[in-house]
Design an enzyme around this catalytic site. Sequence first.
Site, PDB file in Angstrom:
ATOM      1  N   ARG A   8      -1.139  -4.411 -26.809  1.00  0.00           N
ATOM      2  CA  ARG A   8       0.158  -3.740 -26.883  1.00  0.00           C
ATOM      3  C   ARG A   8      -0.018  -2.294 -27.340  1.00  0.00           C
ATOM      4  O   ARG A   8       0.707  -1.398 -26.898  1.00  0.00           O
ATOM      5  CB  ARG A   8       1.081  -4.496 -27.846  1.00  0.00           C
ATOM      6  CG  ARG A   8       2.479  -3.908 -27.913  1.00  0.00           C
ATOM      7  CD  ARG A   8       3.436  -4.828 -28.623  1.00  0.00           C
ATOM      8  NE  ARG A   8       3.370  -4.692 -30.069  1.00  0.00           N
ATOM      9  CZ  ARG A   8       4.074  -5.436 -30.915  1.00  0.00           C
ATOM     10  NH1 ARG A   8       4.869  -6.394 -30.477  1.00  0.00           N
ATOM     11  NH2 ARG A   8       3.991  -5.247 -32.211  1.00  0.00           N
ATOM     12  N   ARG A  27      12.416 -11.500 -43.685  1.00  0.00           N
ATOM     13  CA  ARG A  27      10.964 -11.516 -43.832  1.00  0.00           C
ATOM     14  C   ARG A  27      10.538 -11.820 -45.265  1.00  0.00           C
ATOM     15  O   ARG A  27       9.344 -11.908 -45.532  1.00  0.00           O
ATOM     16  CB  ARG A  27      10.403 -10.152 -43.450  1.00  0.00           C
ATOM     17  CG  ARG A  27       9.835 -10.065 -42.023  1.00  0.00           C
ATOM     18  CD  ARG A  27       9.478  -8.622 -41.789  1.00  0.00           C
ATOM     19  NE  ARG A  27       8.462  -8.356 -40.821  1.00  0.00           N
ATOM     20  CZ  ARG A  27       8.700  -7.913 -39.586  1.00  0.00           C
ATOM     21  NH1 ARG A  27       9.923  -7.819 -39.138  1.00  0.00           N
ATOM     22  NH2 ARG A  27       7.691  -7.594 -38.798  1.00  0.00           N
ATOM     23  N   ARG A  29       2.397   1.961 -29.992  1.00  0.00           N
ATOM     24  CA  ARG A  29       3.036   1.891 -31.311  1.00  0.00           C
ATOM     25  C   ARG A  29       2.071   2.306 -32.405  1.00  0.00           C
ATOM     26  O   ARG A  29       0.932   1.861 -32.425  1.00  0.00           O
ATOM     27  CB  ARG A  29       3.526   0.463 -31.569  1.00  0.00           C
ATOM     28  CG  ARG A  29       4.974   0.270 -31.176  1.00  0.00           C
ATOM     29  CD  ARG A  29       5.407  -1.142 -31.367  1.00  0.00           C
ATOM     30  NE  ARG A  29       5.252  -1.636 -32.744  1.00  0.00           N
ATOM     31  CZ  ARG A  29       5.847  -2.730 -33.195  1.00  0.00           C
ATOM     32  NH1 ARG A  29       6.627  -3.420 -32.401  1.00  0.00           N
ATOM     33  NH2 ARG A  29       5.659  -3.128 -34.433  1.00  0.00           N
TER      34      ARG A  29
HETATM   35  P1  AMP Z   1       8.505  -5.480 -36.140  1.00  0.00           P
HETATM   36  O1  AMP Z   1       8.818  -4.683 -34.922  1.00  0.00           O
HETATM   37  O2  AMP Z   1       9.503  -6.574 -36.395  1.00  0.00           O
HETATM   38  O3  AMP Z   1       7.086  -5.987 -36.166  1.00  0.00           O
HETATM   39  O4  AMP Z   1       8.649  -4.493 -37.395  1.00  0.00           O
HETATM   40  C1  AMP Z   1       7.851  -3.335 -37.510  1.00  0.00           C
HETATM   41  C2  AMP Z   1       7.805  -2.866 -38.969  1.00  0.00           C
HETATM   42  O5  AMP Z   1       9.129  -2.579 -39.417  1.00  0.00           O
HETATM   43  C3  AMP Z   1       7.270  -3.902 -39.948  1.00  0.00           C
HETATM   44  O6  AMP Z   1       5.858  -3.892 -40.028  1.00  0.00           O
HETATM   45  C4  AMP Z   1       7.917  -3.428 -41.259  1.00  0.00           C
HETATM   46  O7  AMP Z   1       7.269  -2.271 -41.767  1.00  0.00           O
HETATM   47  C5  AMP Z   1       9.299  -2.989 -40.765  1.00  0.00           C
HETATM   48  N1  AMP Z   1      10.271  -4.105 -40.811  1.00  0.00           N
HETATM   49  C6  AMP Z   1      10.897  -4.700 -39.748  1.00  0.00           C
HETATM   50  N2  AMP Z   1      11.695  -5.683 -40.158  1.00  0.00           N
HETATM   51  C7  AMP Z   1      11.596  -5.731 -41.510  1.00  0.00           C
HETATM   52  C8  AMP Z   1      12.160  -6.555 -42.535  1.00  0.00           C
HETATM   53  N3  AMP Z   1      13.001  -7.551 -42.232  1.00  0.00           N
HETATM   54  N4  AMP Z   1      11.809  -6.297 -43.814  1.00  0.00           N
HETATM   55  C9  AMP Z   1      10.962  -5.300 -44.136  1.00  0.00           C
HETATM   56  N5  AMP Z   1      10.379  -4.516 -43.231  1.00  0.00           N
HETATM   57  C10 AMP Z   1      10.686  -4.715 -41.925  1.00  0.00           C
END
Ligand code: AMP
Length: 191
Positions: free
Chosen positions: A127, A88, A133
Amino acid sequence: MMNLIIFGPPGAGKGTQAEFISASFGVAHISTGDMLREAVKNETETGLLAKSYMDAGKLVPDEVVIEIIRQKIENLGGAGFLLDGFPRTAEQARALDGMLESRREAIDAVLSLEVDEEEIVKRLLLRAETEGRADDNEAVIRERMNVYRRQTLPLAEYYGNRGVFRAIDGTGTIDEVRGRIHSEVSPPEKA
Ligand code: AMP
């Protein structure tokens, strides 16, 4: 063996499509978001650290996420993988390159699901009702979109320069999007 990344803003449908892709390509689905949510639930050291960032829609610090991925990839043995929600940031992408180099591997394709922002906000609010969530409320959703634009979107160019970036229309039904993905990349032939 293939190493893939599914890319796109929060709510683009990465998790849903990742399930299909990992099944048809026979690769491990690695979602940093899922791993972090699990860590938060289990109140591990990583989970306790990650929670406040996640609740605010901010990125968890690079070194934390990079370490999670490093361990996961080491434990894969020789299997291919599909990364969902990682990298990311530019620093994460560079760290991933280093890990792959030491395995003499590369990223074969970055599948980018493209959906416009208003549609994303609508999907995420929906969602929030179904999955509950903590980070799916409008203020946090907007923040996650800002973070995406600032820190993650530049990776499109990073992978575009290598010729592995594939833009895919992420609107329409799940099956339509799935069909578009399969016309961009084909699963390996069964032996
Ligand atoms: P997601 O389910 O991929 O939308 O991730 C949910 C949350 O987890 C994000 O908003 C970040 O706070 C954290 N997160 C997930 N993947 C990453 C990553 N690669 N780098 C930093 N934070 C992450």
